[in-house]
Design a protein around this motif. Structure first.
Motif, PDB file in Angstrom:
ATOM      1  N   HIS A  74       0.822  -1.216   0.000  1.00  0.00           N
ATOM      2  CA  HIS A  74       0.000   0.000   0.000  1.00  0.00           C
ATOM      3  C   HIS A  74       0.856   1.266   0.000  1.00  0.00           C
ATOM      4  CE1 HIS A  74      -3.210   2.774   0.762  1.00  0.00           C
ATOM      5  NE2 HIS A  74      -2.766   3.074   1.963  1.00  0.00           N
ATOM      6  N   CYS A  75       0.348   2.321  -0.660  1.00  0.00           N
ATOM      7  CA  CYS A  75       0.994   3.634  -0.662  1.00  0.00           C
ATOM      8  C   CYS A  75       0.256   4.565   0.306  1.00  0.00           C
ATOM      9  CB  CYS A  75       0.960   4.260  -2.058  1.00  0.00           C
ATOM     10  SG  CYS A  75       1.910   3.384  -3.318  1.00  0.00           S
ATOM     11  N   PHE A  76       0.985   5.412   1.001  1.00  0.00           N
ATOM     12  CA  PHE A  76       0.363   6.398   1.886  1.00  0.00           C
ATOM     13  C   PHE A  76       1.120   7.715   1.746  1.00  0.00           C
ATOM     14  CE2 PHE A  76       3.797   4.584   4.308  1.00  0.00           C
ATOM     15  CZ  PHE A  76       4.296   5.618   5.082  1.00  0.00           C
ATOM     16  N   GLU A  77       0.469   8.802   2.126  1.00  0.00           N
ATOM     17  CA  GLU A  77       1.092  10.115   2.016  1.00  0.00           C
ATOM     18  C   GLU A  77       2.359  10.171   2.870  1.00  0.00           C
ATOM     19  OE1 GLU A  77      -1.273  13.891   1.386  1.00  0.00           O
ATOM     20  OE2 GLU A  77      -2.745  12.649   2.438  1.00  0.00           O
ATOM     21  N   SER A  78       3.442  10.666   2.274  1.00  0.00           N
ATOM     22  CA  SER A  78       4.719  10.728   2.990  1.00  0.00           C
ATOM     23  C   SER A  78       4.650  11.601   4.236  1.00  0.00           C
ATOM     24  CB  SER A  78       5.818  11.257   2.056  1.00  0.00           C
ATOM     25  OG  SER A  78       5.991  10.400   0.951  1.00  0.00           O
ATOM     26  N   SER A  79       3.704  12.543   4.242  1.00  0.00           N
ATOM     27  CA  SER A  79       3.540  13.393   5.424  1.00  0.00           C
ATOM     28  C   SER A  79       3.013  12.589   6.613  1.00  0.00           C
ATOM     29  CB  SER A  79       2.585  14.548   5.118  1.00  0.00           C
ATOM     30  OG  SER A  79       1.331  14.062   4.688  1.00  0.00           O
ATOM     31  N   GLY A  80       2.569  11.351   6.353  1.00  0.00           N
ATOM     32  CA  GLY A  80       2.057  10.491   7.422  1.00  0.00           C
ATOM     33  C   GLY A  80       3.127   9.649   8.087  1.00  0.00           C
ATOM     34  N   LEU A  81       4.387   9.827   7.696  1.00  0.00           N
ATOM     35  CA  LEU A  81       5.477   9.075   8.319  1.00  0.00           C
ATOM     36  C   LEU A  81       5.557   9.395   9.809  1.00  0.00           C
ATOM     37  CD1 LEU A  81       8.354   9.504   5.689  1.00  0.00           C
ATOM     38  CD2 LEU A  81       7.314   7.334   6.361  1.00  0.00           C
ATOM     39  N   CYS A  82       5.338   8.398  10.613  1.00  0.00           N
ATOM     40  CA  CYS A  82       5.455   8.552  12.075  1.00  0.00           C
ATOM     41  C   CYS A  82       4.816   9.845  12.571  1.00  0.00           C
ATOM     42  CB  CYS A  82       6.919   8.485  12.489  1.00  0.00           C
ATOM     43  SG  CYS A  82       7.653   6.833  12.269  1.00  0.00           S
ATOM     44  N   ASP A  83       3.547  10.037  12.202  1.00  0.00           N
ATOM     45  CA  ASP A  83       2.855  11.277  12.569  1.00  0.00           C
ATOM     46  C   ASP A  83       1.971  11.138  13.802  1.00  0.00           C
ATOM     47  OD1 ASP A  83       0.937   9.646  11.458  1.00  0.00           O
ATOM     48  OD2 ASP A  83       0.018  11.194  10.206  1.00  0.00           O
ATOM     49  N   SER A  84       2.207  10.112  14.606  1.00  0.00           N
ATOM     50  CA  SER A  84       1.428   9.957  15.833  1.00  0.00           C
ATOM     51  C   SER A  84       1.763  11.075  16.801  1.00  0.00           C
ATOM     52  CB  SER A  84       1.719   8.603  16.494  1.00  0.00           C
ATOM     53  OG  SER A  84       3.076   8.514  16.864  1.00  0.00           O
ATOM     54  N   ASN A  85       0.849  11.387  17.700  1.00  0.00           N
ATOM     55  CA  ASN A  85       1.089  12.422  18.702  1.00  0.00           C
ATOM     56  C   ASN A  85       0.602  11.951  20.063  1.00  0.00           C
ATOM     57  OD1 ASN A  85      -1.774  12.820  18.725  1.00  0.00           O
ATOM     58  ND2 ASN A  85      -1.569  14.173  16.945  1.00  0.00           N
ATOM     59  N   ASP A  86       0.550  12.866  21.017  1.00  0.00           N
ATOM     60  CA  ASP A  86       0.173  12.489  22.382  1.00  0.00           C
ATOM     61  C   ASP A  86      -1.296  12.117  22.508  1.00  0.00           C
ATOM     62  OD1 ASP A  86       2.763  13.007  23.167  1.00  0.00           O
ATOM     63  OD2 ASP A  86       2.344  15.076  23.743  1.00  0.00           O
ATOM     64  N   TRP A  87      -2.085  12.459  21.489  1.00  0.00           N
ATOM     65  CA  TRP A  87      -3.524  12.248  21.585  1.00  0.00           C
ATOM     66  C   TRP A  87      -4.005  11.041  20.784  1.00  0.00           C
ATOM     67  CZ3 TRP A  87      -1.279  16.970  20.270  1.00  0.00           C
ATOM     68  CH2 TRP A  87      -1.208  17.894  21.319  1.00  0.00           C
ATOM     69  N   SER A  88      -3.333  10.736  19.698  1.00  0.00           N
ATOM     70  CA  SER A  88      -3.804   9.630  18.869  1.00  0.00           C
ATOM     71  C   SER A  88      -2.697   9.084  17.986  1.00  0.00           C
ATOM     72  CB  SER A  88      -4.970  10.090  17.988  1.00  0.00           C
ATOM     73  OG  SER A  88      -4.521  11.064  17.049  1.00  0.00           O
ATOM     74  N   THR A  89      -2.899   7.872  17.531  1.00  0.00           N
ATOM     75  CA  THR A  89      -2.010   7.250  16.557  1.00  0.00           C
ATOM     76  C   THR A  89      -2.877   6.730  15.427  1.00  0.00           C
ATOM     77  OG1 THR A  89      -0.412   6.556  18.245  1.00  0.00           O
ATOM     78  CG2 THR A  89      -0.320   5.441  16.108  1.00  0.00           C
ATOM     79  N   ARG A  90      -2.663   7.271  14.248  1.00  0.00           N
ATOM     80  CA  ARG A  90      -3.426   6.842  13.082  1.00  0.00           C
ATOM     81  C   ARG A  90      -2.492   6.067  12.163  1.00  0.00           C
ATOM     82  NH1 ARG A  90      -5.427  10.510   8.023  1.00  0.00           N
ATOM     83  NH2 ARG A  90      -6.407   8.828   6.831  1.00  0.00           N
ATOM     84  N   TYR A  91      -2.792   4.804  11.979  1.00  0.00           N
ATOM     85  CA  TYR A  91      -1.962   3.974  11.118  1.00  0.00           C
ATOM     86  C   TYR A  91      -2.455   4.038   9.677  1.00  0.00           C
ATOM     87  CZ  TYR A  91       0.116   1.949  15.316  1.00  0.00           C
ATOM     88  OH  TYR A  91       0.784   1.769  16.501  1.00  0.00           O
ATOM     89  N   HIS A  92      -1.494   4.155   8.752  1.00  0.00           N
ATOM     90  CA  HIS A  92      -1.807   4.159   7.324  1.00  0.00           C
ATOM     91  C   HIS A  92      -1.481   2.810   6.692  1.00  0.00           C
ATOM     92  CE1 HIS A  92      -2.131   8.569   7.615  1.00  0.00           C
ATOM     93  NE2 HIS A  92      -1.033   8.509   8.336  1.00  0.00           N
ATOM     94  N   CYS A  93      -0.673   2.022   7.369  1.00  0.00           N
ATOM     95  CA  CYS A  93      -0.246   0.722   6.849  1.00  0.00           C
ATOM     96  C   CYS A  93      -0.800  -0.420   7.704  1.00  0.00           C
ATOM     97  CB  CYS A  93       1.287   0.627   6.854  1.00  0.00           C
ATOM     98  SG  CYS A  93       2.111   1.850   5.798  1.00  0.00           S
ATOM     99  N   SER A  94      -1.244  -1.469   7.046  1.00  0.00           N
ATOM    100  CA  SER A  94      -1.777  -2.622   7.784  1.00  0.00           C
ATOM    101  C   SER A  94      -0.675  -3.306   8.590  1.00  0.00           C
ATOM    102  CB  SER A  94      -2.427  -3.620   6.824  1.00  0.00           C
ATOM    103  OG  SER A  94      -1.514  -4.038   5.833  1.00  0.00           O
TER     104      SER A  94
END
Length: 240
Positions: A74-94
């Motif tokens: 799968h492809c995901f937006e490069s801006s989503g690389l390790c973009d988790s924060n203190d409030w949530s973690t959104r995974y783009h890859c299975s």
């Protein structure tokens, strides 16, 4: 002559078979589908189901600004690389690789983005030390020393203090009604500072060499873009 015409027609037909930028053909070579939808587990775009076939997806390259998950599917937006924060973690890859620091470190950011000091997460260069939301978990995008080491995105330039980036269209753009400052040191409204900066693509300087305005505004008969009114001066427009 007829042969030349046939060659042109055949070339045009062949070119028309190609998909538009950011798209690729399904396995059947007939349909085009967006590369951003490669094995996304959502809507199936290909009648033969190839856009959701892992083996087929591994053979494809991602669209500009996108990165493959570690499994190569799968492809995901490069801006989503390790973009988790203190409030949530959104995974783009299975396989959850987009939140794996070691995986993120070896992946490049998309155009207009840069890595935080830790070399993991990507953040927009337009947000360098903007005094607003922190994009990096290590706070580096708001760290003065770090920001000074970064270059601005295309169409942007640094304030005189060499910290924050602002759009070149904002060079000395005050008018008779208000002044909007983009720089904490107010340099973006200093005529001498503005004169030393180039305009972005499709813009040009007023006669005074200070403010940038769109080339589409040259003598267009509407409200003047320049304080010296040069963008509505026929002689200036002819020479530009």
């Amino acid at each position: 002559m007829i042969t030349a015409v046939l060659v042109v027609i055949i070339s045009f037909v062949e070119a028309s078979k190609n998909c538009q930028s950011g798209y690729t053909k399904c396995r059947d070579g007939i349909q085009c589908f967006p590369l951003t939808s490669l094995c996304d587990g959502r809507h199936m775009h290909c009648t033969d189901g190839s856009d959701e076939d892992p083996d087929f997806c591994r053979e494809q390259s991602c669209a500009d600004g996108y990165t493959k998950c570690e499994d190569g599917v799968h492809c995901f937006e490069s801006s989503g690389l390790c973009d988790s924060n203190d409030w949530s973690t959104r995974y783009h890859c299975s396989d959850l690789s987009d939140e794996d620091p070691e995986f993120c470190k070896v992946k490049k950011c998309q155009t207009g983005y840069a890595k935080c000091r830790d070399g993991i997460h990507c953040f927009p260069l337009t947000s360098l030390c903007d005094g607003r939301q922190t994009h990096c978990t290590d706070g580096s995008d708001e760290d003065v020393a770090f920001c000074k080491d970064q270059s601005c995105a295309d169409g942007y330039t640094k304030c005189r203090d060499d910290i924050h980036c602002f759009p070149l269209t904002g060079l000395c753009d005050k008018n008779d009604y208000y002044t909007m400052y983009h720089c904490n040191d107010l340099s973006d409204e200093d005529p001498e500072f503005c004169k030393g900066k180039p305009c972005p693509a499709d813009y040009t300087k007023c006669r005074d060499g200070v403010h940038c305005f769109p080339l589409t505004g040259l003598c267009d008969g509407s409200i003047s873009n320049c304080l010296d009114l040069s963008d509505e001066d026929p002689d200036f427009c002819k020479d530009d």
